[in-house]
Design an enzyme around this catalytic site. Structure first.
Site, short mmCIF file in Angstrom:
data_model
loop_
_atom_site.label_atom_id
_atom_site.label_comp_id
_atom_site.label_asym_id
_atom_site.label_seq_id
_atom_site.Cartn_x
_atom_site.Cartn_y
_atom_site.Cartn_z
N HIS A 133 76.10 49.66 155.27
CA HIS A 133 74.92 50.31 154.75
C HIS A 133 74.92 51.94 154.68
O HIS A 133 74.28 52.44 154.05
CB HIS A 133 73.85 49.64 155.53
N ALA A 168 65.03 51.73 175.33
CA ALA A 168 64.81 53.15 174.38
C ALA A 168 63.38 53.23 174.07
O ALA A 168 62.97 54.41 174.26
CB ALA A 168 65.34 52.65 172.94
N LYS A 190 64.88 58.27 171.99
CA LYS A 190 63.64 57.65 171.53
C LYS A 190 62.58 58.03 172.59
O LYS A 190 62.07 59.43 172.35
CB LYS A 190 63.67 56.12 171.50
N ASP A 223 67.14 46.93 177.95
CA ASP A 223 67.53 47.94 176.93
C ASP A 223 66.39 48.67 176.60
O ASP A 223 65.21 48.19 176.11
CB ASP A 223 67.99 47.18 175.67
N TYR A 283 79.77 72.38 186.35
CA TYR A 283 80.41 70.92 185.81
C TYR A 283 79.85 69.96 186.59
O TYR A 283 79.80 68.77 186.54
CB TYR A 283 81.87 71.42 186.14
N PHE A 337 69.76 44.67 169.93
CA PHE A 337 69.88 45.93 169.15
C PHE A 337 71.19 45.77 168.51
O PHE A 337 72.23 45.09 169.18
CB PHE A 337 69.46 47.00 169.99
N ASP A 338 71.48 46.37 167.27
CA ASP A 338 73.01 46.17 166.63
C ASP A 338 74.04 46.73 167.37
O ASP A 338 75.10 46.22 167.71
CB ASP A 338 72.78 46.60 165.05
C1 LIG Z 1 68.70 53.28 169.59
C2 LIG Z 1 68.92 52.21 170.41
C3 LIG Z 1 70.12 51.96 170.86
C4 LIG Z 1 71.22 52.80 170.95
O1 LIG Z 1 71.16 54.32 171.23
P1 LIG Z 1 71.79 55.36 170.63
O2 LIG Z 1 71.19 56.66 171.38
O3 LIG Z 1 71.24 55.30 169.10
O4 LIG Z 1 73.35 55.12 170.75
C5 LIG Z 1 70.22 50.76 171.90
N1 LIG Z 1 69.17 50.01 171.84
C6 LIG Z 1 67.93 50.08 171.58
C7 LIG Z 1 66.60 49.11 171.48
C8 LIG Z 1 67.76 51.08 170.49
O5 LIG Z 1 66.52 51.33 169.88
#
Ligand SMILES: *Cc1c(COP(=O)(O)O)cnc(C)c1O
Length: 458
Positions: free
Chosen positions: A450, A217, A258, A215, A72, A124-125
């Site tokens: 969507h 990814a 990613k 950000d 843990y 990103f969304d």
């Molecule tokens: C996928 C992604 C996120 C969110 O990550 P999740 O692992 O899907 O929650 C944030 N920013 C970018 C640029 C992404 O491609």
């Protein structure tokens, strides 16, 4: 003769794929209410819905997984991951989370308040969602070139410094908790940000006293493009480039699904002990104790190895050459795609592909359905369905671009699969003049429609 290019790995474990018939697919997509998210994965031959969490782990990652420590607190897996993050990004502090949006939830709970302004390059969304959820405002400062699909530009993810300075000079620093630099910029088509731009953003951020958050990814894919396209980086390793990129960041959020090449996971890394301590409170509340934060020990171990692998040039070259291979085939067939070809996906310009389908009938979705029926290939609509309705007027928002995104999972498909995808698209392209009508909505959710929308043919 020069030796041709080949993948930098061989295959040790395989997963069977079943080909289906056109008649089956016509039936299945009808039963799925013409929403590709409703298909079962065994009804799909080549799945290009997303590159998130769909990659294949290496033998080294699988063996690291077996050594996972499920304690843990203070698990060795946590320290393995901490060491990888320190080596690659040079950040002292980190918090694991269960995925990227969870990292946003924890960090923004700490830093973003109602009325705050968060400038960045096409957020990103989920990032935008987490800012707006806290009644903050995400201001897009991406360069204008990003929105012209056929225009070639080496760094379409760049931030427009004039737009950024306008935001920074219009509000007091206390109202701007961070500048977000998305590497690569997913929303504008997997397009990279140059080192020069990153450096200039940091200089401006320092001038105005605002921290910079990456950000992250697809950070490794971004570094690959810097190596190939930016003066002075040809002889640097990917790891050196990543290290320099992150020397201009104060903090980062990461979706490990990613460029971590794992199926689930995320993290926050940062330099400030104070922010780390504040964020740790939210991490414990939302994710888990600070040495696991929603991840199993085995998954942290696999991620520690995945980060080292995704920052190897040979891996990135194999990956990005495959996307280019598909994109080039489509270009040869005359199919309109977004240029230059991005790092994780090929984007098809559906408005140019299906000019007779009215925008009220969901052009990119119509194309996505045709491509599924043609070859059992599942892409995703980046168009009106995704753009959703205006929250006040409840009218459809029609985005400038209607795109069909074909995201390529990491180390999963071969170039034979790419050939199938290209020919399926060509076959739809050849009969495009017969596709004149699209779809109408039977059911939609109040937000994020969507995912669950139900449609019928017009
Ligand atoms: C996928 C992604 C996120 C969110 O990550 P999740 O692992 O899907 O929650 C944030 N920013 C970018 C640029 C992404 O491609």
């Amino acid at each position: 003769m020069e030796l041709p290019f080949a993948e930098s790995y061989k295959i040790k474990m395989v997963e069977p794929l079943r080909r289906s018939t056109r008649e089956e697919r016509i039936q299945w997509i009808k039963e799925a209410k013409y929403n590709l998210f409703n298909l079962r994965s065994d009804q799909v031959f080549i799945d290009l819905l997303t590159d998130s969490g769909t990659g294949a782990m290496s033998d080294r990652q699988w063996s690291a997984l077996m050594m996972g420590d499920e304690s843990y607190a203070g698990a060795s897996s946590y320290f393995n991951l901490k060491e990888s993050i320190q080596k690659i990004f040079g950040m002292e502090y980190f918090l694991p989370t269960h995925q990227g949006r969870a990292a946003e939830n924890v960090l923004f709970s700490t830093l973003v308040k109602s009325g705050d302004i968060v400038p960045g390059n096409s957020h990103f969304d989920t990032t935008k969602g987490h800012i707006e959820f806290r009644h903050g405002k995400a201001v897009d400062c991406t360069i204008d070139e990003a929105f012209v699909t056929e225009m070639e530009h080496p760094f379409k993810g760049n931030i427009d410094l004039t737009k950024l300075e306008k935001v920074l000079s219009s509000y007091p620093a206390e109202k701007i908790p961070m500048i977000i630099v998305t590497v690569t910029c997913n929303t504008s088509g997997g397009q990279p940000v140059s080192m020069k731009n990153i450096r200039e953003v940091k200089e401006m951020a320092v001038k105005y006293g605002v921290p910079v958050c990456f950000d992250s990814a697809r950070f490794a894919e971004n570094a690959y493009f810097i190596k190939l396209r930016e003066e002075g980086y040809q002889n640097k390793t990917i790891k050196e480039i990543v290290f320099e990129m992150y020397s201009y960041a104060d903090m980062m959020t990461m979706s490990s699904k990613k460029d971590g090449i794992v199926n689930m996971g995320g993290f926050i890394a940062l330099r400030s002990q104070q922010i780390f301590r504040d964020a740790a409170v939210y991490n414990i509340m939302f994710e888990g104790f600070i040495t696991y934060g929603g991840m199993s020990g085995r998954d942290m171990n696999a991620l520690a190895v995945g980060l080292m692998e995704s920052t190897e040039f040979e891996y990135l070259e194999t990956r990005i050459k495959q996307i280019e291979y598909l994109g080039q085939k489509l270009i040869e067939f005359g199919i309109p795609i977004q240029r230059p070809i991005g790092g994780h996906a090929v984007f098809i310009d559906a408005k140019k592909f299906l000019p007779s389908v009215p925008k009220e009938e969901y052009i990119a979705q119509t194309l996505a359905i045709e491509v599924y029926i043609e070859g059992g290939i599942r892409g995703v609509e980046i168009g009106t369905l995704l753009a959703d309705r205006d929250p006040e007027s409840r009218e459809n928002r029609y985005p400038a671009l209607e795109l069909l995104r074909l995201a390529i999972p990491r180390r999963v498909y071969t170039n034979n699969h790419m050939d199938v995808i290209a020919v399926a698209l060509k076959n739809v392209w050849d009969r495009r003049d017969n596709i004149k009508t699209g779809y109408k909505i039977l059911y939609e959710a109040p937000i994020m429609r969507h995912f669950t929308v139900e449609l019928d043919k017009i």
